[in-house]
Scaffold this motif. Sequence first.
Motif, PDB file in Angstrom:
ATOM      1  N   TYR A 183      -7.400  -6.817  -4.001  1.00 32.31           N
ATOM      2  CA  TYR A 183      -6.764  -8.390  -3.849  1.00 32.31           C
ATOM      3  C   TYR A 183      -7.225  -8.667  -2.359  1.00 32.31           C
ATOM      4  CZ  TYR A 183      -4.450  -8.392  -8.232  1.00 32.31           C
ATOM      5  OH  TYR A 183      -4.232  -8.287  -9.589  1.00 32.31           O
ATOM      6  N   PRO A 184      -7.856  -9.761  -2.083  1.00 30.71           N
ATOM      7  CA  PRO A 184      -8.491  -9.908  -0.756  1.00 30.71           C
ATOM      8  C   PRO A 184      -7.336 -10.584   0.280  1.00 30.71           C
ATOM      9  CG  PRO A 184      -8.819 -12.102  -1.933  1.00 30.71           C
ATOM     10  CD  PRO A 184      -8.169 -10.840  -2.966  1.00 30.71           C
ATOM     11  N   GLY A 185      -5.990 -10.651  -0.213  1.00 30.18           N
ATOM     12  CA  GLY A 185      -4.801 -10.795   0.722  1.00 30.18           C
ATOM     13  C   GLY A 185      -3.825 -11.139   0.089  1.00 30.18           C
ATOM     14  N   ARG A 186      -2.682 -11.343   0.918  1.00 32.31           N
ATOM     15  CA  ARG A 186      -1.182 -11.343   0.421  1.00 32.31           C
ATOM     16  C   ARG A 186      -1.028 -12.270  -0.880  1.00 32.31           C
ATOM     17  NH1 ARG A 186       3.658 -13.358   2.608  1.00 32.31           N
ATOM     18  NH2 ARG A 186       5.301 -12.321   1.904  1.00 32.31           N
ATOM     19  N   GLY A 187      -1.585 -13.532  -0.200  1.00 37.12           N
ATOM     20  CA  GLY A 187      -1.340 -14.855  -1.043  1.00 37.12           C
ATOM     21  C   GLY A 187      -2.127 -14.654  -2.548  1.00 37.12           C
ATOM     22  N   PRO A 188      -3.318 -14.324  -2.582  1.00 40.50           N
ATOM     23  CA  PRO A 188      -3.855 -14.190  -3.765  1.00 40.50           C
ATOM     24  C   PRO A 188      -3.096 -13.137  -4.697  1.00 40.50           C
ATOM     25  CG  PRO A 188      -5.662 -14.333  -2.181  1.00 40.50           C
ATOM     26  CD  PRO A 188      -4.299 -14.079  -1.494  1.00 40.50           C
ATOM     27  N   LEU A 189      -2.655 -11.883  -3.905  1.00 41.02           N
ATOM     28  CA  LEU A 189      -2.007 -10.877  -4.582  1.00 41.02           C
ATOM     29  C   LEU A 189      -0.556 -11.152  -5.076  1.00 41.02           C
ATOM     30  CD1 LEU A 189      -1.713  -7.176  -3.225  1.00 41.02           C
ATOM     31  CD2 LEU A 189       0.150  -8.417  -4.377  1.00 41.02           C
ATOM     32  N   ALA A 200       0.683  -1.186  -0.059  1.00 46.08           N
ATOM     33  CA  ALA A 200       0.020   0.106   0.125  1.00 46.08           C
ATOM     34  C   ALA A 200       0.914   1.322   0.048  1.00 46.08           C
ATOM     35  CB  ALA A 200      -0.885   0.218   1.095  1.00 46.08           C
ATOM     36  N   ARG A 201       1.871   1.445   0.690  1.00 43.11           N
ATOM     37  CA  ARG A 201       2.914   2.407   0.891  1.00 43.11           C
ATOM     38  C   ARG A 201       3.383   2.431  -0.429  1.00 43.11           C
ATOM     39  NH1 ARG A 201       4.499   0.416   6.003  1.00 43.11           N
ATOM     40  NH2 ARG A 201       6.252  -0.432   5.074  1.00 43.11           N
ATOM     41  N   GLU A 202       4.065   1.658  -0.883  1.00 44.46           N
ATOM     42  CA  GLU A 202       4.814   1.624  -2.365  1.00 44.46           C
ATOM     43  C   GLU A 202       3.721   2.162  -3.334  1.00 44.46           C
ATOM     44  OE1 GLU A 202       8.181   0.990  -4.817  1.00 44.46           O
ATOM     45  OE2 GLU A 202       8.127   0.874  -2.422  1.00 44.46           O
ATOM     46  N   ALA A 203       2.611   1.672  -3.371  1.00 45.32           N
ATOM     47  CA  ALA A 203       1.794   1.959  -4.434  1.00 45.32           C
ATOM     48  C   ALA A 203       1.177   3.148  -4.258  1.00 45.32           C
ATOM     49  CB  ALA A 203       0.743   0.885  -4.779  1.00 45.32           C
ATOM     50  N   GLN A 204       1.425   3.818  -2.812  1.00 41.71           N
ATOM     51  CA  GLN A 204       0.691   5.345  -2.497  1.00 41.71           C
ATOM     52  C   GLN A 204      -0.775   5.154  -2.727  1.00 41.71           C
ATOM     53  OE1 GLN A 204       2.614   8.214  -5.027  1.00 41.71           O
ATOM     54  NE2 GLN A 204       4.244   8.379  -3.801  1.00 41.71           N
ATOM     55  N   LEU A 205      -1.234   3.846  -1.991  1.00 46.29           N
ATOM     56  CA  LEU A 205      -2.898   3.833  -1.925  1.00 46.29           C
ATOM     57  C   LEU A 205      -2.840   3.505  -0.384  1.00 46.29           C
ATOM     58  CD1 LEU A 205      -3.582   1.443  -4.920  1.00 46.29           C
ATOM     59  CD2 LEU A 205      -3.871   3.875  -4.687  1.00 46.29           C
ATOM     60  N   ALA A 206      -4.193   3.663  -0.025  1.00 40.38           N
ATOM     61  CA  ALA A 206      -4.657   3.303   1.381  1.00 40.38           C
ATOM     62  C   ALA A 206      -5.071   2.023   1.425  1.00 40.38           C
ATOM     63  CB  ALA A 206      -6.224   3.897   1.581  1.00 40.38           C
ATOM     64  N   LYS A 207      -4.467   1.326   2.487  1.00 38.58           N
ATOM     65  CA  LYS A 207      -4.663  -0.010   2.730  1.00 38.58           C
ATOM     66  C   LYS A 207      -5.954  -0.666   2.160  1.00 38.58           C
ATOM     67  CE  LYS A 207      -2.672  -2.297   6.089  1.00 38.58           C
ATOM     68  NZ  LYS A 207      -2.597  -2.710   7.608  1.00 38.58           N
TER      69      LYS A 207
END
Length: 215
Positions: A60-66, A46-53
């Motif tokens: 994407y619903p979670g880290r794994g699917p992302l 989220a920080r890298e993309a400059q987006l709110a979490k």
Amino acid sequence: MSAIAEPPRKRQPRMEIEVRRVQVLDAALRLVTRDGYSAATMEAIAREAQLAKPRVYAAYPGRGPLLLALLEREQQRTIDALAEAMPAFTDDADFDTVLVAAATNMLRTVAERPGSALLLIAAADDAPPEVREYAANAREFARANLRALIEWGRERRPGLAELNPDLLAASLLAVGEQLMRMVATESDRYPLDTLTEFVAIAVEQLAGPSLRATS
């Protein structure tokens, strides 16, 4: 006479979410290739993309699917790039030509998309289970394709018959991954032309003269 009100325009959330997914995956790619899978948490992405979490979770619903979506995207991009220039395994084809072309096309693709290459050869030990499984299957797929190429070339390169095809495929995969790292991270020290020339000479010396050369 009162003005006629225009109907409200329909929003296009689908386009918005697809654009956001690209942003999220691009940010994840930068993190993984720079710092490894463990660095690619949802908060860090989220920080890298400059987006709110919450926006990352909406994509994407979670880290794994992302991370799995990222790996699938980059692998497909690489496969598509290679398929355009890969010579066919025809009866008239030469083993050396096919292997050198495959290796050269791969290295050129890496030079064009180093981030994709580093992701595909990165150790996935600290990745979610679904990513580790996908990465292992992708590596096995690459090894199986190399073994198929070796089996196809045994009639054209008599010296190949003396080499264990499984060991040779695993060795070629390891060498190929190292060359990919060199293109992606040490291009100043090892220019693309130097590496492709090395590949051509190494393949020529791999298994002795071809049938064409001895006939």
